[in-house]
Design a protein around this motif. Sequence first.
Motif, mmCIF file in Angstrom:
data_model
loop_
_atom_site.group_PDB
_atom_site.id
_atom_site.type_symbol
_atom_site.label_atom_id
_atom_site.label_comp_id
_atom_site.label_asym_id
_atom_site.label_seq_id
_atom_site.Cartn_x
_atom_site.Cartn_y
_atom_site.Cartn_z
ATOM 1 N N GLY A 67 0.857 -11.300 -9.236
ATOM 2 C CA GLY A 67 -0.200 -11.925 -10.019
ATOM 3 C C GLY A 67 -0.917 -10.979 -10.955
ATOM 4 O O GLY A 67 -1.981 -11.313 -11.488
ATOM 5 N N ILE A 68 -0.345 -9.797 -11.181
ATOM 6 C CA ILE A 68 -0.979 -8.784 -12.036
ATOM 7 C C ILE A 68 -0.266 -8.808 -13.381
ATOM 8 O O ILE A 68 0.894 -8.390 -13.491
ATOM 9 N N LYS A 69 -0.959 -9.287 -14.415
ATOM 10 C CA LYS A 69 -0.276 -9.574 -15.674
ATOM 11 C C LYS A 69 -0.839 -8.828 -16.873
ATOM 12 O O LYS A 69 -0.291 -8.921 -17.966
ATOM 13 N N THR A 70 -1.956 -8.120 -16.699
ATOM 14 C CA THR A 70 -2.560 -7.407 -17.825
ATOM 15 C C THR A 70 -2.846 -5.960 -17.451
ATOM 16 O O THR A 70 -2.832 -5.586 -16.271
ATOM 17 N N ILE A 80 13.650 -13.138 -11.267
ATOM 18 C CA ILE A 80 12.898 -12.245 -12.154
ATOM 19 C C ILE A 80 11.844 -13.048 -12.904
ATOM 20 O O ILE A 80 12.070 -14.174 -13.344
ATOM 21 N N ALA A 81 10.663 -12.450 -13.029
ATOM 22 C CA ALA A 81 9.601 -13.095 -13.801
ATOM 23 C C ALA A 81 10.046 -13.216 -15.262
ATOM 24 O O ALA A 81 11.069 -12.660 -15.664
ATOM 25 N N ASP A 82 9.266 -13.917 -16.044
ATOM 26 C CA ASP A 82 9.538 -14.083 -17.472
ATOM 27 C C ASP A 82 9.849 -12.725 -18.119
ATOM 28 O O ASP A 82 9.041 -11.799 -18.061
ATOM 29 N N HIS A 83 11.034 -12.602 -18.696
ATOM 30 C CA HIS A 83 11.484 -11.297 -19.203
ATOM 31 C C HIS A 83 10.563 -10.744 -20.284
ATOM 32 O O HIS A 83 10.315 -9.533 -20.322
ATOM 33 N N GLU A 84 10.072 -11.594 -21.141
ATOM 34 C CA GLU A 84 9.170 -11.120 -22.194
ATOM 35 C C GLU A 84 7.863 -10.609 -21.593
ATOM 36 O O GLU A 84 7.290 -9.613 -22.049
ATOM 37 N N GLU A 85 7.368 -11.305 -20.569
ATOM 38 C CA GLU A 85 6.152 -10.897 -19.888
ATOM 39 C C GLU A 85 6.355 -9.543 -19.207
ATOM 40 O O GLU A 85 5.495 -8.660 -19.277
ATOM 41 N N VAL A 86 7.510 -9.384 -18.563
ATOM 42 C CA VAL A 86 7.839 -8.117 -17.899
ATOM 43 C C VAL A 86 7.901 -6.996 -18.921
ATOM 44 O O VAL A 86 7.334 -5.907 -18.724
#
Length: 567
Positions: free
Chosen positions: A37-40, A10-16
């Motif tokens: 790679g979609i973060k915003t 799992i990607a960074d939980h806070e980021e998710v």
Amino acid sequence: MNKRWALRDIADHEEVKSLAGALNIDPVLSALLISRGIKTFEDARLFFRPDLRLLHDPFLMEDMEKAVLRIEEAISRGEKILVFGDYDVDGTTAVSVVYSFFKKRYNNLEYYIPDRYLEGYGISFKGIDYAAENGFTLIVALDCGIKSVDKIAYANERSIDFIICDHHLPGDQLPEAVAILDPKRPDCAYPYKELSGCGIGFKLVQAYAEKNEIPLEEVTCYLDLVAISIACDIVHITGENRILAHLGLQKINTDPSIGVKTLMEVAGRGTYYTISDVVFLLGPRINAAGRIDDAKHAVELLITTDVEVAKEKSLLINVKNTERKGHDLSITDEALSIIDSNEELINRNSTVVFNEHWHKGVIGIVASRLTEKYYRPTIVLTRSNGHVAGSARSVIGFDLYEALCGCSDLLIQFGGHKFAAGLTMHPENVEAFAARFEEVVSATIKPEQLIQQISIDAELHLSQIEPKFFRLLNMFAPFGPENMAPVFLSKNVYVSGVAGLVGESHVKMTVIQKGSPGFESIAFGQGEHLPKLKKDVPFDICYTIEENIWREKRSIQLNIKGIRFTS
């Protein structure tokens, strides 16, 4: 065959959590976006809304200015131009796009597809001789040419200029062409490197149109062909390819060219095509023209504006595809017999099989089938024009091209990429090559690469599959390399009702999980699990989520990739 289940970290939980909140979506979908790679919010907006305005400036590609100027010069002087392309789907669609676009504006133009059996892959001396004998002074080569140093030198001696439009990796030396359009050349700063051969042809047409103030609609009318090339050449469906594939699929499903439309009809499906449908319904038929007969039939179909010609060519190609299937199945059976009757071949880390009578046009398909069966790097060889020709396929994570480099002294020529390649050798080298290839593979392949893996994106409770989730999941399409359909894991599910067999080995059932509705499910080729699939027996599943259309009724269906019993 046993398969490994590998659950993605799992990607960074806070980021998710942050992205899920910004988009008001399920965190599982947020994690899927971040893995791409979609973060915003803005990244997601661009991802979910592919737009022609986001295509890159074609003049960012090295040599594009030179290529356009040379074509303009040829047209102004009345020179004869030959559009040259390979005989597979990518090559024939590329030729169809470039030829159709320029034929509307210039008559002194022809196309040329090399004969698979007499000339082989790519630019040929015979093709150059044809150009010289018929007064052509410019050849636009599509989906080939980046390694044809000797052939371009030969053309230069005959006063024929080349524009190369290729997407394969260049060698140590570039050919002496007037222009070389290939984002993979080291000095090319073009922002996207994964275009198909047809995609490079499309960018050439786009550049010419921009320079000559031709409306963009006269370029985008070919997007159905570009989407077919992207799907069938198995290139990444990311970035610019995602835009081209998305809009190309829209055209396929709403306003296809006459040739594509008639091919869709003979394939038995008139609309609702996905990338997968293009790969399995249209691609084999287009390829069959060159595999069994002459790839020019495919180009004639794809460039025609005459309905009757389109019908005639579609029916012919469909017949050739049926013939191709017969060769494919019989040769696969023969190859399986060779391996299964030889203990040494069974226990190898690679497969190399040879029969001089096998049909060269289908050995690539047979190689793919053998790879599915034994899951290891595979090469199928046959006799061709006094030499032995081969088609190679790899497994996930293993660089086939590099392995062939380790055998290059035994080969006349080879080309391709990590997962698929073609090669030619002298007949007396077959035995030595098979031994060397096994040696190279055994020394470099990791044990886990020889076990087929199901890559799982996220664990999901079936109750999470509600209309909004499914609608947003569909917006991740079109699916393909680097943007595969997400695979989910659900634990402790049960059969609701009775599981049954469809065909010889497919399981049809409804599955439920505590607190969830039931979901219709299909598990292809997993009939061996049927005896254990009882109402009170828990099991885990990994699956994709898709829409099932039956008699115009639409429903959510789970396509089960793996079943694992918990006890």
